[in-house]
Design an enzyme around this catalytic site. Sequence first.
Site, short mmCIF file in Angstrom:
data_model
loop_
_atom_site.label_atom_id
_atom_site.label_comp_id
_atom_site.label_asym_id
_atom_site.label_seq_id
_atom_site.Cartn_x
_atom_site.Cartn_y
_atom_site.Cartn_z
N SER A 103 -6.53 -39.92 -12.35
CA SER A 103 -7.87 -40.22 -12.07
C SER A 103 -8.65 -40.70 -13.19
O SER A 103 -8.25 -40.82 -14.09
CB SER A 103 -8.84 -38.74 -11.60
OG SER A 103 -10.01 -39.07 -11.66
N TYR A 106 -10.90 -29.53 -13.51
CA TYR A 106 -10.01 -30.67 -12.95
C TYR A 106 -9.96 -32.05 -13.93
O TYR A 106 -8.79 -32.56 -13.94
CB TYR A 106 -11.10 -31.14 -11.92
CG TYR A 106 -10.68 -32.41 -11.17
CD1 TYR A 106 -9.51 -32.28 -10.23
CD2 TYR A 106 -11.35 -33.74 -11.36
CE1 TYR A 106 -8.97 -33.61 -9.66
CE2 TYR A 106 -10.90 -34.75 -10.71
CZ TYR A 106 -9.63 -34.86 -9.79
OH TYR A 106 -9.12 -35.84 -9.29
#
Length: 275
Positions: A153, A166
């Site tokens: 990401s 995360y």
Amino acid sequence: MAEASGTRGSGSRGTGPRGLAVITGASSGLGLEFARLAAADGYETLLIARRHERLTALAGDLEHRFGTATSVLAADLADPADLDRVVGRLEAEEVGLLINNAGFGLLGPFTEQPAREIEDMLAVNVTALTRLARAVLPGMLARGAGRVLNVASMAAFQPGPMMAGYYASKAYVLSLSEALWAETRGTGVAVTALCPGLVPTEFQARAGMTGLKALKSRMVPRLDPTGVARAGYQGALAGRRIVVPGLRYKLMAACRGLMPRRLVLATLRRLQSTR
């Protein structure tokens, strides 16, 4: 968890490495798009996710549309027993393409997130991804052909207040992928990290992000899931180290070291707030 197999189709292989294409998190979002790309390219596919009904529906659709053999394996990668079962299945297969797409996030102050949910997130985003890559890479190296695509990401490039765990998990994915890319150079095998920005999928709802300021901000471009999956898929087959879809995100990644760290943290803290 139940397991079901599709019937063998008549599709021919695409231009990528030969062998089975395995996609985790295949029941929705990017995983579904990856599954369509692999099937359209002639790969026999193994689809892995928690939701058996969605997997079997997708498998039937892929076989009908592309004539390729498709099997499904329902498993929760946060469950150690399920993960062991998936690892055993992959070690017994000739995997030519592994797409480690399964993952989820949690929004909110770190101390207010349930400890068990943090553990499950790290189990899926870090532990399962690592073990599945470890399960397939020896066979790929022995055959001198194979690709692993790890979905990281844009979060991998900096810390993320309000989504601390995360962001840290995706930094791990990027670091691991780059190291493995370097280790496998010249072998016919490649490991690629896909680093997308905001892709509207079920991810946001599961992470509790529906009221997030970032989702309404013009500073955060939205990307089409089909285009992101295609960029990652093609980048993996080409053996690229990192794929960052979207021009604005490419510029963000290139300039990440130019902005003061305090400013980056303050901006992300504001964007990842619901108040």
